[in-house]
Design a protein around this motif. Structure first.
Motif, PDB file in Angstrom:
ATOM      1  N   GLN A 609       0.842  -1.192   0.000  1.00  0.00           N
ATOM      2  CA  GLN A 609       0.000   0.000   0.000  1.00  0.00           C
ATOM      3  C   GLN A 609       0.881   1.248   0.000  1.00  0.00           C
ATOM      4  OE1 GLN A 609      -2.533  -0.443   3.443  1.00  0.00           O
ATOM      5  NE2 GLN A 609      -2.986  -2.575   2.939  1.00  0.00           N
ATOM      6  N   CYS A 610       0.268   2.388  -0.187  1.00  0.00           N
ATOM      7  CA  CYS A 610       1.005   3.653  -0.183  1.00  0.00           C
ATOM      8  C   CYS A 610       0.591   4.461   1.033  1.00  0.00           C
ATOM      9  CB  CYS A 610       0.717   4.446  -1.452  1.00  0.00           C
ATOM     10  SG  CYS A 610       1.617   6.019  -1.503  1.00  0.00           S
ATOM     11  N   PRO A 611       1.413   4.458   2.114  1.00  0.00           N
ATOM     12  CA  PRO A 611       1.017   5.168   3.340  1.00  0.00           C
ATOM     13  C   PRO A 611       0.846   6.662   3.133  1.00  0.00           C
ATOM     14  CG  PRO A 611       3.304   4.447   3.450  1.00  0.00           C
ATOM     15  CD  PRO A 611       2.715   3.793   2.258  1.00  0.00           C
ATOM     16  N   ALA A 612       1.494   7.212   2.085  1.00  0.00           N
ATOM     17  CA  ALA A 612       1.378   8.652   1.842  1.00  0.00           C
ATOM     18  C   ALA A 612      -0.033   9.056   1.447  1.00  0.00           C
ATOM     19  CB  ALA A 612       2.359   9.081   0.752  1.00  0.00           C
ATOM     20  N   GLU A 613      -0.833   8.087   0.969  1.00  0.00           N
ATOM     21  CA  GLU A 613      -2.198   8.399   0.598  1.00  0.00           C
ATOM     22  C   GLU A 613      -3.029   8.841   1.801  1.00  0.00           C
ATOM     23  OE1 GLU A 613      -3.822   5.032  -1.356  1.00  0.00           O
ATOM     24  OE2 GLU A 613      -2.548   5.227  -3.146  1.00  0.00           O
ATOM     25  N   LYS A 614      -2.667   8.335   2.986  1.00  0.00           N
ATOM     26  CA  LYS A 614      -3.415   8.674   4.194  1.00  0.00           C
ATOM     27  C   LYS A 614      -2.632   9.575   5.143  1.00  0.00           C
ATOM     28  CE  LYS A 614      -6.135   4.400   4.166  1.00  0.00           C
ATOM     29  NZ  LYS A 614      -6.550   3.181   4.940  1.00  0.00           N
ATOM     30  N   ASP A 615      -1.351   9.801   4.844  1.00  0.00           N
ATOM     31  CA  ASP A 615      -0.492  10.570   5.749  1.00  0.00           C
ATOM     32  C   ASP A 615       0.070  11.764   4.987  1.00  0.00           C
ATOM     33  OD1 ASP A 615       1.718  11.543   7.278  1.00  0.00           O
ATOM     34  OD2 ASP A 615       1.804   9.633   8.349  1.00  0.00           O
ATOM     35  N   GLU A 616      -0.506  12.921   5.260  1.00  0.00           N
ATOM     36  CA  GLU A 616      -0.076  14.121   4.540  1.00  0.00           C
ATOM     37  C   GLU A 616       1.382  14.457   4.817  1.00  0.00           C
ATOM     38  OE1 GLU A 616      -1.304  18.851   4.222  1.00  0.00           O
ATOM     39  OE2 GLU A 616      -2.700  17.409   5.094  1.00  0.00           O
ATOM     40  N   GLY A 617       1.824  14.163   6.050  1.00  0.00           N
ATOM     41  CA  GLY A 617       3.217  14.440   6.391  1.00  0.00           C
ATOM     42  C   GLY A 617       4.173  13.633   5.543  1.00  0.00           C
ATOM     43  N   LEU A 618       3.895  12.332   5.389  1.00  0.00           N
ATOM     44  CA  LEU A 618       4.746  11.491   4.550  1.00  0.00           C
ATOM     45  C   LEU A 618       4.677  11.932   3.086  1.00  0.00           C
ATOM     46  CD1 LEU A 618       4.202   7.870   5.924  1.00  0.00           C
ATOM     47  CD2 LEU A 618       6.367   9.131   5.845  1.00  0.00           C
ATOM     48  N   ARG A 619       3.508  12.345   2.653  1.00  0.00           N
ATOM     49  CA  ARG A 619       3.361  12.780   1.261  1.00  0.00           C
ATOM     50  C   ARG A 619       4.247  13.991   0.981  1.00  0.00           C
ATOM     51  NH1 ARG A 619      -1.689  12.318   1.129  1.00  0.00           N
ATOM     52  NH2 ARG A 619      -2.383  14.435   1.606  1.00  0.00           N
ATOM     53  N   SER A 620       4.260  14.945   1.903  1.00  0.00           N
ATOM     54  CA  SER A 620       5.077  16.144   1.686  1.00  0.00           C
ATOM     55  C   SER A 620       6.561  15.831   1.819  1.00  0.00           C
ATOM     56  CB  SER A 620       4.674  17.242   2.681  1.00  0.00           C
ATOM     57  OG  SER A 620       4.913  16.822   4.019  1.00  0.00           O
ATOM     58  N   VAL A 621       6.905  14.884   2.696  1.00  0.00           N
ATOM     59  CA  VAL A 621       8.306  14.500   2.851  1.00  0.00           C
ATOM     60  C   VAL A 621       8.849  13.901   1.555  1.00  0.00           C
ATOM     61  CG1 VAL A 621       9.820  12.793   3.952  1.00  0.00           C
ATOM     62  CG2 VAL A 621       8.336  14.226   5.353  1.00  0.00           C
ATOM     63  N   PHE A 622       8.106  12.967   0.969  1.00  0.00           N
ATOM     64  CA  PHE A 622       8.602  12.331  -0.249  1.00  0.00           C
ATOM     65  C   PHE A 622       8.545  13.285  -1.439  1.00  0.00           C
ATOM     66  CE2 PHE A 622       8.458   8.407   2.125  1.00  0.00           C
ATOM     67  CZ  PHE A 622       9.541   7.716   1.594  1.00  0.00           C
ATOM     68  N   ALA A 623       7.612  14.217  -1.428  1.00  0.00           N
ATOM     69  CA  ALA A 623       7.596  15.232  -2.486  1.00  0.00           C
ATOM     70  C   ALA A 623       8.855  16.086  -2.407  1.00  0.00           C
ATOM     71  CB  ALA A 623       6.342  16.095  -2.363  1.00  0.00           C
ATOM     72  N   ALA A 624       9.247  16.450  -1.181  1.00  0.00           N
ATOM     73  CA  ALA A 624      10.467  17.236  -1.014  1.00  0.00           C
ATOM     74  C   ALA A 624      11.706  16.434  -1.387  1.00  0.00           C
ATOM     75  CB  ALA A 624      10.563  17.714   0.434  1.00  0.00           C
ATOM     76  N   LEU A 625      11.728  15.153  -1.003  1.00  0.00           N
ATOM     77  CA  LEU A 625      12.887  14.322  -1.322  1.00  0.00           C
ATOM     78  C   LEU A 625      13.067  14.154  -2.828  1.00  0.00           C
ATOM     79  CD1 LEU A 625      12.640  11.512   1.409  1.00  0.00           C
ATOM     80  CD2 LEU A 625      14.425  13.250   1.199  1.00  0.00           C
ATOM     81  N   LYS A 626      11.966  14.040  -3.554  1.00  0.00           N
ATOM     82  CA  LYS A 626      12.038  13.835  -5.001  1.00  0.00           C
ATOM     83  C   LYS A 626      12.745  14.995  -5.698  1.00  0.00           C
ATOM     84  CE  LYS A 626       9.898   9.989  -6.391  1.00  0.00           C
ATOM     85  NZ  LYS A 626      10.536   9.020  -7.317  1.00  0.00           N
ATOM     86  N   LYS A 627      12.609  16.185  -5.123  1.00  0.00           N
ATOM     87  CA  LYS A 627      13.238  17.352  -5.734  1.00  0.00           C
ATOM     88  C   LYS A 627      14.761  17.302  -5.622  1.00  0.00           C
ATOM     89  CE  LYS A 627       9.267  20.341  -4.772  1.00  0.00           C
ATOM     90  NZ  LYS A 627       8.785  21.536  -4.027  1.00  0.00           N
ATOM     91  N   LYS A 628      15.264  16.671  -4.543  1.00  0.00           N
ATOM     92  CA  LYS A 628      16.713  16.606  -4.341  1.00  0.00           C
ATOM     93  C   LYS A 628      17.290  15.262  -4.754  1.00  0.00           C
ATOM     94  CE  LYS A 628      20.327  17.377  -0.858  1.00  0.00           C
ATOM     95  NZ  LYS A 628      21.043  18.406  -1.644  1.00  0.00           N
ATOM     96  N   PHE A 629      16.523  14.188  -4.526  1.00  0.00           N
ATOM     97  CA  PHE A 629      16.998  12.836  -4.838  1.00  0.00           C
ATOM     98  C   PHE A 629      16.022  12.210  -5.830  1.00  0.00           C
ATOM     99  CE2 PHE A 629      18.113  13.841  -0.437  1.00  0.00           C
ATOM    100  CZ  PHE A 629      19.488  13.679  -0.457  1.00  0.00           C
ATOM    101  N   SER A 630      16.427  12.165  -7.070  1.00  0.00           N
ATOM    102  CA  SER A 630      15.520  11.671  -8.109  1.00  0.00           C
ATOM    103  C   SER A 630      15.122  10.220  -7.887  1.00  0.00           C
ATOM    104  CB  SER A 630      16.174  11.821  -9.488  1.00  0.00           C
ATOM    105  OG  SER A 630      17.404  11.093  -9.524  1.00  0.00           O
ATOM    106  N   ASP A 631      16.005   9.466  -7.174  1.00  0.00           N
ATOM    107  CA  ASP A 631      15.705   8.053  -6.959  1.00  0.00           C
ATOM    108  C   ASP A 631      15.001   7.787  -5.637  1.00  0.00           C
ATOM    109  OD1 ASP A 631      17.852   8.707  -5.388  1.00  0.00           O
ATOM    110  OD2 ASP A 631      18.972   6.855  -5.764  1.00  0.00           O
TER     111      ASP A 631
END
Length: 760
Positions: A609-631
């Protein structure tokens, strides 16, 4: 007088101390030039470690022990872990004592179920089983197992039998599991610090006075941290072996790795009396021995001592305390309340001052430190024809074993204590870790036990109840009792009393102890109670990890009792998830909820499952990480909790201080330094990363820390591990990991010791 030498020293002929900078004197005394590396081999510790080392060199030791010991809040988990890892018999003598959950007073049948499990394991795997109330763990090992030149490992931090010439190590359960699987205890060769004793103790001065003085001199400066303390010098002979045992057990509180003493005719007589003459050999340093430090102690200068809350190193002479009563108690009171997690709760010490004197509410003499024959006999002598009084003050006495109890009865000490109003009980460790004699709220207890950490006496500050303990010798506790609970040095009642020789009688052991080593019956079944649970499954380390900061503790030292409370939690030691509910409960009660929430997200991730779908904090964390770490990808990033402490792990060896974090989804600790090797070993054996950082933490509870390529980092030198605090911006923080063996790295990668062993 206690003097700490600034650097290394040579000990010549066992009597002449030569500082390293004066090495030229070595040739004058011996006719040979000083050679440090050769002289290192002259210590008692070196000879014992060399004998037990299975590695090809002495720099990185691989130790196999002669025997092991556990008690009933550790042996169930150890056996369960070893069983899950493939063990089918105990390959070395393994003593299972029942001295912690002895009372069976809490939790219905929970505690006694553990005892039944232990006996069934001793029969199935070939162990030695000591029933409840028969002996505390360390006294049994002194009487029946320790001997000159041996090495013993125990799952209790006070595993110390140095006065019998044994190097004994207290470690977490994982290290005992390794021995059960015929693996080794891997450790870099430790430094060895000499403890040179001269003179002899004055009347009224007991072993706890000497021990508290030593702990006070060396704990805070780390003088013996992770080193072996080697007791030498003519002062050793001024104490009999029983007295030495009571000093030796307290070396744990210095944070040393272990201890060993020179042996003599009194050691020989002690072993012979216990039917083990063959276990004696004379141990002395060589004519030239090099020590990494030296503690010089004139025993004749030691005064009756007190260690105020909340650590055995908070040491004062009783005379000094009484002369500066308000100032010292006020400072202690402020220190206690600064550590209180419940800020609405206040503890007072200065209110115990009445008419200029300190009034104490309780005294306890107990366990492996206080319950020895010599201590109880000395206390009984002081209390003869006296009274504890019928007011608030009470005195409880626990002997260290049934043989000791029997002789105290025969010598009249028990009746003397009972006549004085003391309560005499059975061999039990409870008062040392908060499972017996918990004082009243805001009360003050003085104890000849091993520790006085926060809540160690059984307080529940989260429920508004708090009391505190000071450590004192049995002699001064008895003197305080005579004086109606007014704090009194034993010097007030000291005389030329000579303790009668101890007469050991083995009949109680013959009657009750199950001697099963070498008699394993694999057809026997383990007997489980409803509270004995298997360890939950733990996943291997992923390529990348995302840590949520679930606790941040900025106290100078965080004890294992704060990480997982002792006392009332003992009934759950065989239930990993049940016990985990108490993690940090006395220090940060919200931790468990935070850890569970992030663990829930990780379990969802593992289930596809994708925990970011229910956790806004995790969603924003991975969105921020994608900008610096493409992988950066949630599929390859393990999510878990983390705690930060400045210096975690002082105190108990029990592995649950780490395993409870792990079963709640813990992935790492971050700290400036680990207080003890044993706690760091527990972190590693339970599959968590033992991170350290030099800078102050620039993160708060609730923040996320991303550590990419962590598995690759473990393959490098681990001295500069890139990590990133993820928020509105991404800030880099430098982490590092101190040396780990290849097996330790593999354990962390596997997710825990159980997984590592299964994979083999």
């Amino acid at each position: 007088m206690i003097r700490l030498y600034d650097g290394g020293v040579y000990l010549i002929h066992g009597t002449d101390i030569v500082p390293e900078e004066e090495a030229g004197r070595v040739e004058q005394l011996t006719g040979k030039k000083a050679c440090k590396e050769e002289a290192r081999k002259g210590t008692i510790a070196y000879s014992i470690l060399e004998k037990h080392n299975t590695a090809s060199d002495m720099k990185h030791l691989k130790i196999k022990f002669d025997a092991m010991a556990s008690h009933d809040i550790t042996f169930v988990g150890i056996i369960q872990t070893a069983k899950a890892s493939g063990m089918d018999t105990f390959p070395l003598p393994y003593v299972l004592t029942n001295c912690h959950n002895s009372l069976c007073a809490v939790g219905g049948t929970i505690n006694e179920d553990d005892h039944v499990f232990g006996l069934s394991a001793a029969k199935k795997y070939g162990g030695i089983f000591v029933p409840p109330h028969v002996a505390v763990i360390h006294q049994y090992m002194r009487e029946k197992m320790a001997g000159c030149g041996k090495m013993i490992i125990g799952s209790d931090s006070h595993t110390r039998y140095g006065a019998l010439g044994t190097i004994a190590v207290g470690e977490g359960g994982g290290e005992l599991v390794k021995q059960l699987l015929c693996d080794t205890y891997d450790v870099a060769y430790p430094g060895v610090v000499g403890v040179y004793l001269t003179g002899s103790p004055n009347p009224g001065v007991g072993p706890h006075d000497i021990a508290i003085a030593i702990v006070g001199a060396v704990f805070k400066n780390g003088y013996v941290k992770n080193k072996v303390m080697e007791f030498v010098g003519p002062g050793v002979a001024s104490m009999d072996t029983d007295y030495r045992n009571s000093v030796d057990v307290m070396t744990t509180e210095t944070t040393c790795l272990s201890s060993v003493w020179r042996t003599d005719e009194d050691t020989k007589a002690y072993l012979a009396q216990h039917g083990r003459s063959e276990d004696y050999q004379e141990l002395n340093p060589a004519d030239t021995a090099y020590y990494d430090g030296m503690i010089f102690i004139d025993l004749s200068t030691i005064k009756p001592m007190i260690a105020l809350p909340m650590h055995p190193s908070n040491a004062f002479t009783i005379d000094e305390l009484n002369a500066n009563l308000y100032d010292i108690l006020h400072d202690a009171e402020v220190s206690i309340n600064e550590r209180m997690s419940n800020k609405d709760l206040r503890y007072s010490m200065t209110d115990k001052i009445i008419d200029g004197k300190l009034h104490v509410q309780q005294g306890v003499i107990a366990g492996c430190a206080g319950g020895n024959y010599c201590n109880v006999m000395a206390a009984a002598h002081i209390l003869k024809n006296a009274s504890c009084g019928n007011s608030e003050f009470s005195l409880d006495v626990y002997p260290s074993s049934q043989p000791v109890y029997m002789d105290l009865v025969r010598k009249g000490a028990v009746s003397t204590l009972l006549e004085a109003g003391a309560i005499f009980k059975t061999a039990f460790c409870g008062p040392c870790f908060g499972a017996g004699d918990t004082p009243a709220n805001n009360a003050f207890s003085i104890r000849h036990t091993t520790r006085n950490f926060p809540n160690r006496e059984g307080s529940k500050p989260g429920s508004g109840q708090f009391s505190a303990v000071a450590l004192m010798d049995a002699r001064s506790i008895a003197s305080t009792a005579v004086n109606g609970g007014i704090l009194t040095s034993a010097e007030a009642y000291a005389d030329d009393y000579a303790i009668p020789p101890y007469d050991y009688d083995n009949k109680s052991y013959e009657a009750r102890v199950y001697q099963g080593f070498g008699k394993a019956d694999k057809e026997k079944q383990l007997v489980y109670g409803p509270n004995i649970k298997d360890w939950p499954a733990m996943e291997p380390l992923a390529d990348h990890i995302l840590l949520k900061v679930c606790a941040k503790i900025m106290d100078p030292v965080t004890t294992t009792d704060e990480l997982i409370p002792s006392g009332e939690t003992s009934s759950y030691r065989s239930n990993p998830l049940g016990l985990a509910e108490f993690t940090l409960s006395r220090r940060d009660p919200e931790y468990v909820g935070r850890a569970k929430a992030i663990d829930k997200a990780e379990r969802a991730r593992m289930n596809g499952q994708c925990p970011a779908e229910k956790d806004e904090g995790l969603r924003s964390v991975f969105a921020a990480l994608k900008k610096k770490f493409s992988d950066a990808d949630m599929k390859t990033t393990e999510i878990g909790s983390m705690i930060y402490c400045i210096k975690p792990g002082d105190g108990s060896a029990r592995e649950q201080a780490a395993s409870c974090q792990r079963v709640l989804g813990g992935l790492a600790n971050i700290c400036k330094e680990y207080a003890t090797k044993r706690y760091r070993s527990n972190v590693i054996n339970w599959g968590m990363l033992p991170f350290q950082m030099k800078a102050d933490p620039d993160f708060e509870i609730g923040d996320y820390i991303y550590v990419p390529d962590i598995r690759k980092a473990l393959n490098g030198d681990m001295q500069d591990i890139k990590a990133y605090i993820v928020g509105d911006t991404i800030r880099e923080i430098p982490l590092y990991i101190a040396d780990m063996t290849e097996d330790e790295k593999s354990i962390v990668k596997a997710g825990c010791l159980i997984n590592f062993n299964r994979s083999r």
